[in-house]
Design a protein around this motif. Sequence first.
Motif, short mmCIF file in Angstrom:
data_model
loop_
_atom_site.label_atom_id
_atom_site.label_comp_id
_atom_site.label_asym_id
_atom_site.label_seq_id
_atom_site.Cartn_x
_atom_site.Cartn_y
_atom_site.Cartn_z
N VAL A 137 55.98 28.72 69.49
CA VAL A 137 55.13 29.36 68.48
C VAL A 137 53.93 28.47 68.17
O VAL A 137 52.79 28.93 68.07
N ARG A 138 54.18 27.17 68.02
CA ARG A 138 53.09 26.25 67.71
C ARG A 138 52.03 26.24 68.81
O ARG A 138 50.83 26.27 68.54
N ARG A 139 52.49 26.21 70.05
CA ARG A 139 51.55 26.18 71.17
C ARG A 139 50.78 27.49 71.28
O ARG A 139 49.56 27.50 71.54
N ALA A 140 51.47 28.60 71.07
CA ALA A 140 50.80 29.90 71.11
C ALA A 140 49.76 29.99 69.99
O ALA A 140 48.65 30.52 70.20
N ALA A 141 50.11 29.49 68.81
CA ALA A 141 49.17 29.52 67.68
C ALA A 141 47.93 28.68 68.00
O ALA A 141 46.80 29.10 67.71
N ALA A 142 48.14 27.51 68.60
CA ALA A 142 47.00 26.65 68.95
C ALA A 142 46.09 27.34 69.97
O ALA A 142 44.86 27.27 69.85
N GLU A 143 46.68 28.03 70.95
CA GLU A 143 45.86 28.72 71.94
C GLU A 143 45.03 29.82 71.29
O GLU A 143 43.86 30.05 71.65
N GLU A 144 45.62 30.54 70.33
CA GLU A 144 44.89 31.60 69.66
C GLU A 144 43.72 31.03 68.84
O GLU A 144 42.62 31.58 68.84
N ILE A 145 43.96 29.93 68.13
CA ILE A 145 42.90 29.32 67.35
C ILE A 145 41.79 28.82 68.27
O ILE A 145 40.59 28.99 67.98
#
Length: 265
Positions: A137-145
């Motif tokens: 989830v953290r990595r996916a969130a970073a990619e979206e940002i």
Amino acid sequence: MTSTAAAPPPPRAYRRLSVEERRAQLLVAALGLFAHRAPDEVSLDEVAVAAGVSRPLVYRYFPGGRQQLYEAALGSAADELKLCFTEPPVGPPTERVARVLDRYLRFVDEHDTGFSALLRGGSVVETSRTTSIVDGVRRAAAEEILSHLGRIGGADAGGRSAGGRGAGPRLRMMVRSWIAAVEAASLIWLDEGKQPPAAELRGWLVDHLIALLAATAATDEETAAVVRDLLALETPGGPAGRLAELVIPVVADAAHLLAPAPAAD
């Protein structure tokens, strides 16, 4: 004499649920319990009661017991949380991030105790698999940002951006640090009785991102280019414009810290 009493409604037809529907039903029931209680405090009997089924039926779908059910429920919650960070590339970037944070904080609010237990760790049901789900989830969130900042993908082994649009190591580290700060702030917010109001917390977190970008841009050319592109899309009434209006007078008081200009020959 004809009776005027209403006839009783016909009994509802029983519909057998498919495997997928039954599994989804059990996950919804489990998520409702895990949202407000630590996972090691929830029993399979309680999940069965919440779903309106028998305990053996829960075991039929989750033979690994509570651990398997928790991991499946966590995966479902993780998918929902990832969607919080998905936002169409429309409008100024900081306003997009604000909408992302509104959804994220709503999720935290609705899953308060479970969210806190999940991120703090230490549960008896915590495993390398659950840790991997959370990290995903953290990595996916970073990619979206990063996508909202105009950067997608990562850098190659030589530090070069993929296709000229990927994010280099400094920018990626900054964004991932901000994601960690958002998590920490969310946990503190829950500890503080959800104060300040979510809208104020969201505004502060957006300001935090802008400040980190500005500080990183001072020593990283890639981030400086991102900031230039971002500012061109911002508006005076948006988060970046509001923060600039507040910060510039404060920074002006630091003029005495600047080195004097060299004397002309």
